[in-house]
Design an enzyme around this catalytic site. Structure first.
Site, PDB file in Angstrom:
ATOM      1  N   HIS A 149      70.976  18.865   0.632  1.00 32.37           N
ATOM      2  CA  HIS A 149      72.361  18.998  -0.305  1.00 32.37           C
ATOM      3  C   HIS A 149      72.616  17.715  -0.320  1.00 32.37           C
ATOM      4  CE1 HIS A 149      77.135  19.148  -0.468  1.00 32.37           C
ATOM      5  NE2 HIS A 149      76.675  19.237  -1.398  1.00 32.37           N
TER       6      HIS A 149
HETATM    7 CA    CA Z   1      69.671  17.751  -3.381  1.00 31.25          CA
END
Ligand code: CA
Ligand code: ZL4
Ligand code: ZN
Length: 393
Positions: free
Chosen positions: A184
């Site tokens: 992320h």
């Molecule tokens: Ca990513």
């Protein structure tokens, strides 16, 4: 190689610095700056340097780093020294200042130079774009998306992406940030959480308790307060192990297509973390070089100013393949290069197979089980379509 010519009607610039590539995080640490040297050598072997403007990037200044980072953090980063006897086990460092010195973000010789060179390349790329000298700027040494204002995180110390986007925002009203690293893009999301001038989109493996950094759920979309301009401007695409090229391509095209239509960005920044490839030491996906590169192709089609950054990528031979293919897409020679690696490529035996496009069987033997049912992917697209109803250019 004779087929490589300059692209007609647009300019590509390539930003790197060999001094960045010589740094070491430690023998067994997954991050190997040397993968940049391997990538560059394959890119040059294909003759692509003749199709681009090539620049040795400079080190970012303290003031440039301070456009995002706190001076307390920078001052500490500039003065800490590696320990004479490197310590590897995480529990042996009780109080890490700014999260520096643990096993993920070790202190090593030349750390500050490494960081300022990564940020310098990212800023050079941004300035070639804003001065309109480049239409696409490539900095494979950038893309360190986890670094926070006053904290190192996940192999990242300085957030070169945030610094580059801040530079773009001096000239452009809206910037779209897209992150295809398997992790992320939390640092970039957080930095622009409260503005509607940057939309951040991350595709990643999501498993809050078992996969780093644990953030980036589908309904993590920015400030929950509707009066905050940043509301709805964070898009997250949480995925599971084993996603394939076809599924990723469907998701990427439908999500990014809708976002560009709604948000109308003036420039795109694409973080091309190569740990989303099959066979990555830390990754979990089944993406091939073609599927990873398809994201670059799709972004290029909009004809907007575009920056390509690197990021993760822990199986150097596949990192080099992906970033070489993506460089060829940027210059538009992807259909003219041989899928067989050039005979004179340095470290050719590092690549194991002599192809730019190894099959899943060649990479993994047995492909990883795909845990992404089609129905779940449809729900993700549905959620994001609904989210975008709240977004206006
Ligand atoms: Ca990513
Ligand atoms: C290593 O072998 O999940 C670091 C890190 C060092 C050398 C020997 C030390 C052994 C894997 C990872 C102990 C290692 C313990 N060495 C690491 C919660 C964790 C605490 C640290 O691609 N331990 C932390 C970070 C992630 C965690 C991923 C991705 C960056 C990017 C952009 C960052 N951290 C558990 C792990 C090794 C190591 C082997 C490692 N660290 C794998 N995943 C993490 O998004 C550039
Ligand atoms: Zn990563």
């Amino acid at each position: 190689e004779s087929a490589i010519t300059r692209p007609k009607g647009y300019n590509v610039s390539f930003h790197c610095n060999p001094d960045m590539e010589k740094h070491h995080f430690g023998m067994t640490h997954p991050m190997k700056p040397w993968r940049l040297t391997l990538s560059k050598s394959l890119i040059y072997s294909y003759g692509m340097s003749f199709a681009m403007d090539n620049y040795i990037s400079r080190a970012a200044t303290y003031e440039e780093l301070a456009s995002f980072h706190s001076t307390d953090y920078l001052d500490f980063l500039g003065t800490v020294l590696p320990e004479p006897v490197p310590r590897d086990l995480e529990n042996q460092n009780p109080d890490l200042k700014f999260n520096l010195g643990g096993s993920d973000c070790p202190l090593f010789d030349g750390l500050y130079d490494y960081c300022s060179l990564s940020a310098g390349g990212a800023l050079d790329a941004a300035r070639k774009i804003t001065s309109k000298q480049s239409d696409i700027a490539i900095a494979w040494g950038g893309g360190l998306h986890h670094a926070k204002k006053a904290e190192a995180s996940g192999f990242c110390y300085i957030n070169d992406i945030v610094i580059a986007i801040l530079e773009l925002l001096r000239f452009y009203p809206r910037v779209l940030y897209i992150d295809i690293d398997v992790h992320h893009g939390d640092g970039v999301e957080e930095a622009f959480f409260s503005t509607d001038r940057v939309m951040t989109v991350s595709f990643h493996k999501y498993d809050p308790h078992n996969f780093f950094p644990g953030t980036g759920a589908l309904d993590d979309n920015g400030p929950k307060n509707e009066h905050n301009p940043g509301a709805h401007h964070a898009v997250n695409v949480p995925l599971n192990d084993g996603i394939t090229d076809e599924q990723y391509d469907m998701l990427f095209n439908s999500i990014i297509g809708r976002i560009v239509e709604k948000f109308r960005p003036s420039a795109i920044v694409l973080q091309c973390g190569a740990d989303s490839l099959a066979g990555d030491r830390l990754g979990r996906f089944n993406l091939q070089v073609q599927g990873h590169g398809a994201c670059v192709k799709f972004c290029k089609k909009f004809g907007l100013p575009l920056i390509l950054f690197g990021g993760g990528g822990y199986t150097p031979r596949n990192v080099a393949r992906a970033w070489t293919y993506e460089t060829s897409i940027a210059v538009g020679c992807q259909d003219n290069i041989s899928p067989v690696l050039p005979q004179h490529t340095p470290w050719r035996d590092q690549f194991r197979q002599d192809t730019l496009f190894p099959t899943l069987e060649q990479i993994l033997g047995e492909p990883r089980q795909n845990r992404n049912p089609q129905k779940r992917l449809q729900e993700i697209v549905q959620h994001i379509s609904e989210q975008l109803r709240f977004v206006q250019a």
